[in-house]
Design an enzyme around this catalytic site. Structure first.
Site, short mmCIF file in Angstrom:
data_model
loop_
_atom_site.label_atom_id
_atom_site.label_comp_id
_atom_site.label_asym_id
_atom_site.label_seq_id
_atom_site.Cartn_x
_atom_site.Cartn_y
_atom_site.Cartn_z
N GLU A 1 -4.28 1.18 -7.82
CA GLU A 1 -4.35 2.32 -6.76
C GLU A 1 -3.47 3.40 -7.32
O GLU A 1 -2.30 3.55 -6.50
CB GLU A 1 -4.01 1.77 -5.50
CG GLU A 1 -5.12 1.22 -4.71
CD GLU A 1 -5.34 1.67 -3.25
OE1 GLU A 1 -6.46 1.60 -2.89
OE2 GLU A 1 -4.37 1.93 -2.51
N HIS B 1 0.71 -1.02 -0.03
CA HIS B 1 -0.02 0.07 0.00
C HIS B 1 0.94 1.31 0.13
O HIS B 1 1.92 1.25 0.64
CB HIS B 1 -0.90 0.14 1.18
CG HIS B 1 -2.01 0.97 1.09
ND1 HIS B 1 -1.70 2.46 1.64
CD2 HIS B 1 -3.18 0.88 0.62
CE1 HIS B 1 -2.99 2.92 1.25
NE2 HIS B 1 -3.58 2.25 0.83
P1 PGA Z 1 -9.83 5.50 -0.08
O1 PGA Z 1 -8.54 4.54 0.13
O2 PGA Z 1 -10.85 4.48 -0.50
O3 PGA Z 1 -10.16 6.29 1.22
O4 PGA Z 1 -9.44 6.50 -1.09
C1 PGA Z 1 -8.16 3.65 -0.78
C2 PGA Z 1 -6.88 2.79 -0.18
O5 PGA Z 1 -5.80 3.60 0.40
O6 PGA Z 1 -6.79 1.67 -0.17
#
Ligand code: PGA
Length: 248
Positions: free
Chosen positions: A162, A91
């Site tokens: 992401e 992440h």
């Molecule tokens: P968010 O976070 O849905 O609050 O944008 C996604 C993540 O960090 O996995």
């Protein structure tokens, strides 16, 4: 394959009672729904949450060794012992706050696959740039974090597109456009094809993550995502259940 919605609770909620309440409300709410859900609480709350039906449990990280003198770390095997089937790896918050490198993520990916834990691996560019620059960044991240993963193991993992600029906790964050999502998912699948061959590449679910909610989720599914990695909305049981419902 059913869509997969992964709830990344991050360092929330505040205590074990709230964690239990949140997990119970979500588990009851999504019971009859067509999607698979993975709840990823902080390590200390994992015992508060039980897998049930279409609800599974995941860690938010793990270490690559099984045991030993690694202060503060939790192994992939320990997560399995506590009922986890999944683990989020790489992440951007771990990269940015904890200095996690792609080499470290690669070791974690291989360690989790070795013990039968499904890694949900975050891949995404830092800033919203031109298409070709972004693609180079995605390809180089994939080649680093998936180094020395066999095609057989690659068929068991999950990828999440992401983009960092879309994560709601970042300043000026905004969700990706569904077209950005389609382009990234197609590119990531083509990269997986080059690395592991066509059969494996087709098998890998590629999720989208970044400012998803119950209103925009359908757009990402229609754009080719096999589900979502959800941050802030996963802490609001009602809104999260609506998101899961609309993720078809
Ligand atoms: P968010 O976070 O849905 O609050 O944008 C996604 C993540 O960090 O996995």
């Amino acid at each position: 394959m059913k869509n997969l919605i992964v709830a990344n609770w991050k360092m929330n909620p505040a205590n074990a009672d709230e964690a239990t309440k949140l997990a119970d409300a979500v588990t009851a709410g999504v019971k009859e729904m067509a999607a698979e859900v993975v709840l990823c609480p902080p390590f200390v709350f994992i015992p508060q949450v039980s897998p049930s039906g279409n609800v599974h449990i995941g860690g938010q990280d793990c270490f690559w060794e099984d045991a030993g003198a690694f202060t503060g770390e939790v192994s992939a095997r320990m997560l399995v012992h506590f009922g986890c089937s999944h683990v989020i790896l790489g992440h951007s918050e771990r990269k940015n706050y904890m200095g996690e490198t792609f080499g470290m993520i690669n070791k974690k990916v291989r360690a989790s696959l070795d013990v039968g834990l499904t890694p949900v691996i975050c891949i995404g560019e830092k800033t919203r740039g031109e298409g070709s620059e972004n693609k180079e960044e995605l390809a180089s991240q994939m080649s680093e974090v998936l180094r020395d993963v066999s095609p057989e193991d690659a068929g068991k993992l999950v990828l999440a597109y992401e983009p960092e600029w879309a994560i709601s906790s970042n300043e000026n964050a905004q969700p990706a456009h569904p077209e950005d999502c389609t382009a990234a998912v197609e590119f990531m699948r083509a990269t997986a094809h080059e690395m592991f061959g066509d059969d494996v590449a087709r098998q890998i679910p590629i999720l989208y993550g970044g400012s998803t909610n119950s209103e925009n989720i359908k757009g990402f599914i229609d754009a080719g995502a096999a589900g979502a990695l959800v941050g802030s909305v996963s802490l609001d049981a009602d809104e999260f259940v609506r998101l899961v419902k609309n993720a078809v």
